[in-house]
Scaffold this active site. Structure first.
Site, mmCIF file in Angstrom:
data_model
loop_
_atom_site.group_PDB
_atom_site.id
_atom_site.type_symbol
_atom_site.label_atom_id
_atom_site.label_comp_id
_atom_site.label_asym_id
_atom_site.label_seq_id
_atom_site.Cartn_x
_atom_site.Cartn_y
_atom_site.Cartn_z
ATOM 1 N N LYS A 1 0.853 -1.196 0.000
ATOM 2 C CA LYS A 1 0.000 0.000 0.000
ATOM 3 C C LYS A 1 0.889 1.246 0.000
ATOM 4 O O LYS A 1 1.743 1.420 0.878
ATOM 5 C CB LYS A 1 -0.898 -0.045 1.247
HETATM 6 O O1 G3P Z 1 -7.856 1.964 5.275
HETATM 7 C C1 G3P Z 1 -8.154 3.240 4.841
HETATM 8 C C2 G3P Z 1 -9.525 3.768 5.140
HETATM 9 O O2 G3P Z 1 -10.485 2.784 4.954
HETATM 10 C C3 G3P Z 1 -9.643 4.553 6.414
HETATM 11 O O3 G3P Z 1 -10.972 4.729 6.835
HETATM 12 O O4 G3P Z 1 -12.634 5.377 8.559
HETATM 13 O O5 G3P Z 1 -10.224 6.010 8.868
HETATM 14 O O6 G3P Z 1 -11.617 7.140 7.152
HETATM 15 P P1 G3P Z 1 -11.382 5.879 7.915
#
Ligand code: G3P
Length: 217
Positions: A87
């Site tokens: 990633k």
């Molecule tokens: O893994 C990346 C992403 O899904 C993060 O989500 O909820 O932290 O905006 P969030």
């Protein structure tokens, strides 16, 4: 559409895997820290533990932000397990690293994508997945789902094979709408996936069926 779970929590990953609907896992440094996984060796071991639970792709994020550092870290991550997808953040050095990994047969997930232009660059560099963060766009009063639709249109216009991995999913309707738009993958917390199960008419209908069965016997 593939279902990934967005967590580094092994119990939740097992729970989703046991449902039989899990296609992969995404993690990020914040999710690893939430599970108190610290230190390079522990982090690497945790990725292998995740790979041993699921059958599909597991995204492991680099910490370096320079090209050489990302390549070094990414190669180390890719060697851990054949399910690992490296990633990489959507920055100029990241685009260079994605191109490098594409040329060397290492799969990538371009993360922190918030615009169609960024998604276009990720696809040009050959990313396996692109991760638009829809919840974080919604958080700032911008329509995250509109971005998924724009990327779908652009990728279809030119036949880009990069898979749209809708990330930062917050609830069940994000998943349903991503399916309608044609995202290739969603990644969300276990609660958003399990939320798809819920309907009051299912609950009341089942209750009635069981009561009728009991009475009939
Ligand atoms: O893994 C990346 C992403 O899904 C993060 O989500 O909820 O932290 O905006 P969030």
């Amino acid at each position: 559409m593939k279902f990934f779970i967005d967590t580094a929590n092994l119990d939740q990953i097992r729970e989703a895997q046991n449902m039989g609907i899990l296609d992969g896992v995404t993690t990020n440094p914040s999710l690893m820290a939430k599970e108190k996984i610290t230190g390079r060796n522990n982090i690497l071991k945790h990725y292998v533990d995740i790979c041993n639970i699921v059958d599909g792709d597991v995204s492991a994020e680099v910490i370096a932000t320079d090209f050489e550092g990302m390549v070094k870290e990414g190669e180390e991550l890719a060697e851990l397990h054949d399910q690992i997808v490296v990633k990489i953040p959507m920055i100029k050095e990241g685009v260079k690293a994605i191109k490098y990994f594409t040329d060397h047969g290492i799969r990538t997930n371009c993360t922190l994508v918030f615009s169609a232009g960024q998604a276009l660059l990720a696809a040009k560099a050959g990313a396996t997945y692109v991760s638009p963060f829809i919840g974080r766009l919604d958080d700032i009063s911008t329509d995250g789902l509109e971005l998924i639709a724009d990327i779908r249109l652009i990728y279809d216009n030119f036949g880009f094979e990069t898979q749209i991995l809708a990330a930062s999913i917050r609830h069940t309707m994000h998943i349903v709408n991503c399916a309608k738009i044609g995202a290739d993958v969603i990644t969300g917390p276990l609660s958003s996936i399990e939320g798809l199960l819920k309907h009051p008419l299912t609950d009341s209908g089942l209750k009635q069926f069981l009561a009728d069965h009991k009475r009939g016997n």
